[in-house]
Motif scaffolding. Structure first.
Motif, short mmCIF file in Angstrom:
data_model
loop_
_atom_site.label_atom_id
_atom_site.label_comp_id
_atom_site.label_asym_id
_atom_site.label_seq_id
_atom_site.Cartn_x
_atom_site.Cartn_y
_atom_site.Cartn_z
N ASP A 297 0.80 -1.23 0.00
CA ASP A 297 0.00 0.00 0.00
C ASP A 297 0.83 1.27 0.00
O ASP A 297 0.31 2.36 -0.24
CB ASP A 297 -0.95 0.01 1.20
CG ASP A 297 -2.03 -1.06 1.10
OD1 ASP A 297 -2.33 -1.49 -0.04
OD2 ASP A 297 -2.56 -1.48 2.15
N PRO B 137 1.62 4.93 -7.24
CA PRO B 137 0.98 4.32 -8.42
C PRO B 137 1.83 4.41 -9.69
O PRO B 137 1.78 3.51 -10.53
CB PRO B 137 -0.32 5.13 -8.56
CG PRO B 137 -0.62 5.62 -7.18
CD PRO B 137 0.72 5.87 -6.56
N ARG C 84 2.62 0.78 -11.53
CA ARG C 84 2.17 0.38 -12.87
C ARG C 84 3.08 0.92 -13.98
O ARG C 84 2.71 0.89 -15.15
CB ARG C 84 0.73 0.86 -13.09
CG ARG C 84 -0.21 0.25 -12.08
CD ARG C 84 -1.65 0.68 -12.22
NE ARG C 84 -2.35 0.28 -11.01
CZ ARG C 84 -2.55 1.08 -9.98
NH1 ARG C 84 -2.14 2.34 -10.04
NH2 ARG C 84 -3.17 0.65 -8.91
N THR D 219 2.41 -6.07 -11.60
CA THR D 219 1.34 -6.55 -10.73
C THR D 219 0.57 -7.63 -11.48
O THR D 219 0.36 -7.54 -12.68
CB THR D 219 0.38 -5.43 -10.34
OG1 THR D 219 -0.02 -4.71 -11.50
CG2 THR D 219 1.01 -4.49 -9.34
N GLU E 297 -6.35 -0.25 -10.75
CA GLU E 297 -6.29 -0.58 -9.33
C GLU E 297 -7.30 -1.65 -8.93
O GLU E 297 -7.14 -2.33 -7.91
CB GLU E 297 -6.47 0.67 -8.46
CG GLU E 297 -7.78 1.40 -8.66
CD GLU E 297 -7.69 2.48 -9.74
OE1 GLU E 297 -8.57 3.37 -9.76
OE2 GLU E 297 -6.75 2.41 -10.56
N GLU E 298 -8.37 -1.80 -9.74
CA GLU E 298 -9.34 -2.85 -9.47
C GLU E 298 -8.86 -4.21 -9.97
O GLU E 298 -9.27 -5.25 -9.45
CB GLU E 298 -10.68 -2.51 -10.14
CG GLU E 298 -11.34 -1.25 -9.60
CD GLU E 298 -12.61 -0.90 -10.35
OE1 GLU E 298 -13.70 -1.12 -9.78
OE2 GLU E 298 -12.52 -0.41 -11.49
N ASP F 112 -5.50 -4.99 -10.13
CA ASP F 112 -4.25 -5.32 -9.45
C ASP F 112 -4.47 -6.21 -8.24
O ASP F 112 -5.29 -5.92 -7.37
CB ASP F 112 -3.57 -4.04 -8.93
CG ASP F 112 -2.91 -3.23 -10.02
OD1 ASP F 112 -2.54 -3.81 -11.04
OD2 ASP F 112 -2.77 -2.00 -9.82
N LYS G 14 -2.23 -7.81 -4.93
CA LYS G 14 -1.11 -7.29 -4.14
C LYS G 14 0.11 -8.20 -4.27
O LYS G 14 0.95 -8.23 -3.37
CB LYS G 14 -1.52 -7.11 -2.69
CG LYS G 14 -2.57 -6.00 -2.50
CD LYS G 14 -2.79 -5.66 -1.04
CE LYS G 14 -3.76 -4.50 -0.91
NZ LYS G 14 -3.93 -4.07 0.50
#
Length: 565
Positions: free
Chosen positions: A63, A67, A71, A81, A98-99, A101, A103
């Protein structure tokens, strides 16, 4: 008489003058970034992200990752990712990054020339077992990819890989990617010239060099002196192909501008013969042209193939000679067509020194960490400790004594690594697919494995060379356009009207022998469930209709649409 005044003429509508911003070519003075990707690279070199990974992200967790690093720049160190589990292919183009990806990361281990020692292979296997849930895929660019990598573990993984001379430097990103090389360079009886010294020198000069770490897009390269043309030279940005000059002897024929994806192009010969010691200079000249003249405005036109198509071979060679090399290149001959239809080096082959090399085929490049360690053990027991990966998702053990070949073959076969595979196992490749890839629409690896098993059961007597390449999306990582049967993943409608996983079919593509792209039959799509039935049907028609000695690609080019459906 005075002239009668005339009403003023209606003025033409004023044309809006727009200034063309150019294609973002640095050599033309266009240094202002024209899209987000170019801005990201201008803001910070991707090579610099390693420090942040080691000192911040691995300490604070996923986290904490910026970004733009997540990416973008992390690709410069082989990290992508991976796709979050459970997201179906219909959402691939709909969801935000981000949806999609997870972790966790895919990590690509760079293996220039496909060259590995057993120590290196064993370390990759150990990293796979300890940090990647046992995953390991051999790619069609001679690399090995791992999955389920946590950012917290990346520094330790780098430490272990680099401790045995491996790296992930520029394994992804807008950079010079892995340099493909003949996996039997320096040992093959029929080799024209060994390109290994050039690969090593290019790696020393170029990889990790900030002068070449901001290219318009990725830059793919290949060097091989094998008469089998075993590195898919036709679809690389730059390729050096072994030839014999009538006056100067062995050297390389220079090709540029190949590539696939959604706008495929076969590379073009520049008609230039390059001696071995000049290959690194010519490579540097071509990659510099790409850096300086490449199109940076639109990502979908940023590959070298578009510049080559616009300039043509003559202009490209002239710019290379005049602006970069400052000298002319010698004219030279084209490579001869290979006599062998397989060029993956699978099987048992004599080396020039009287020893043997043994090539073997996993299913669609899928292995695991434990298997890699066992391969390393077999190679140490039976050979000299040298192994190779190929551009067909295969592996080779080198330097085997004649009286050790049978034992090695038995050991590999016990691991389900076939030295004498069926044409279906030997000729089927698959990309990563929806299991891990955020661009994919359909499953590929498991689909390819099950297809091989079905075809071996249904067509046990089929013995013709056949390539079946399975891709999870239109980007052609598995080279669908140049396969006998190329399968491009997409969602299709089944007989009940349901949207399901399936494939658009390309037929009759080829590399090496009459290189060209496959034919698409109008409306020909198959569901994943129908795939074994379809391939069985078209191969049986090929067997029934082919002329004596006719290859599948030649038959597919002349066959009726009905025969191909």
């Amino acid at each position: 008489m005075a002239a009668t005044p005339q009403p003023p003429a209606a003025s033409a509508p004023r044309r809006k003058v727009s200034r063309h911003r150019g294609e973002g070519q640095w050599a033309m003075g266009h240094h202002t970034p024209l899209n987000g990707n170019e801005q990201l690279k201008k803001d910070d070199d991707g090579l610099n992200v390693r420090t942040r990974i080691e000192t911040i992200y691995s300490q604070r967790g996923f986290d904490s990752i910026d970004p733009n690093d997540l990416r973008g720049r992390m690709r410069w160190w082989g990290l992508y990712t991976q796709r979050k589990p459970g997201i179906d292919g219909g959402k691939t183009a709909v969801l935000e990054p981000e949806e999609l990806d997870d972790k966790y990361f895919m990590l690509r281990v760079r293996i220039d020339g496909g060259r590995l020692t057993t120590e290196q292979l064993r370390v990759i296997g150990e990293v796979s077992e300890e940090f990647a849930r046992g995953t390991a895929d051999i790619t069609d660019r001679q690399n090995i990819q791992l999955h389920w990598i946590r950012i917290e573990d990346v520094p330790e993984i780098w430490n272990r890989l680099e401790g045995v001379g491996l790296s992930t430097t520029e394994a992804c990103g807008d950079v010079p990617r892995v340099i493909l090389g003949s996996p039997v360079a320096g040992i093959a009886e029929d080799e024209i010239i060994d390109g290994t010294p050039a690969i090593d020198e290019i790696h020393r000069r170029i990889i990790g060099n900030p002068d070449f770490s901001n290219l318009p897009r990725k830059f793919k390269s290949a060097i091989s002196g094998s008469p089998l043309l075993d590195v898919a030279h036709e679809i690389n940005d730059i390729a050096f192909v072994g030839v014999v000059h009538p006056e100067h002897g062995p050297g390389f024929d220079l090709w540029v501008g190949g590539g696939l994806s959604t706008n495929p192009k076969i590379g073009v010969r520049l008609g230039a013969w390059v001696p071995l010691d000049e290959v690194p200079d010519v490579y540097e000249g071509v990659i510099s042209i790409f850096r300086d003249y490449g199109y940076r405005r639109l990502r979908n036109r940023a590959r070298l193939k578009f510049l080559v198509a616009d300039w043509g071979a003559e202009k490209f060679r002239r710019v290379l000679e005049d602006e970069y090399l400052k000298r002319p290149l010698l004219d030279g001959p084209a490579p001869e067509q290979p006599v062998e239809r397989w060029r993956d080096h699978v099987g048992v082959h004599r080396q020039r020194d009287g020893l043997f090399y043994v090539g073997f085929a996993p299913r669609v490049g899928r292995v695991d960490g434990a298997t890699l360690a066992k391969i390393a053990g077999l190679a140490e027991e039976h050979g000299s400790g040298r192994v190779r990966t190929t551009v067909e998702q295969k592996m080779i053990v080198l330097d085997v004594e004649a009286d050790r070949v049978e034992s090695l073959v038995a050991g590999l076969e016990a691991l389900d690594l076939r030295v004498g595979p069926s044409p279906f196992r030997r000729g089927t490749m698959a990309c990563t697919g929806i299991e891990f890839c955020k661009l994919a629409i359909v499953e590929t690896k498991a689909r390819g494995i099950s297809l091989i098993d079905e075809l071996e059961r249904r067509l046990p007597e089929f013995d013709e060379p056949i390539t079946i390449n399975i891709n999870g999306c239109p980007n052609a990582c598995a080279r669908i356009q140049v396969a006998d049967i190329g399968l491009k993943g997409q969602l299709v409608v089944d007989d009940d009207g349901n949207q399901v996983e399936g494939f658009q079919v390309h037929l009759g593509g080829a590399l090496g022998l009459e290189a060209g792209f496959g034919r698409k039959v109008r409306g020909l799509k198959v569901t994943s469930q129908e795939l074994p039935d379809y391939v069985e049907r078209v191969l049986k028609r090929f067997q029934a209709e082919r002329a004596d000695g006719e290859r599948f690609a030649v038959w597919a080019a002349r066959a009726s649409e009905e025969a191909l459906s």
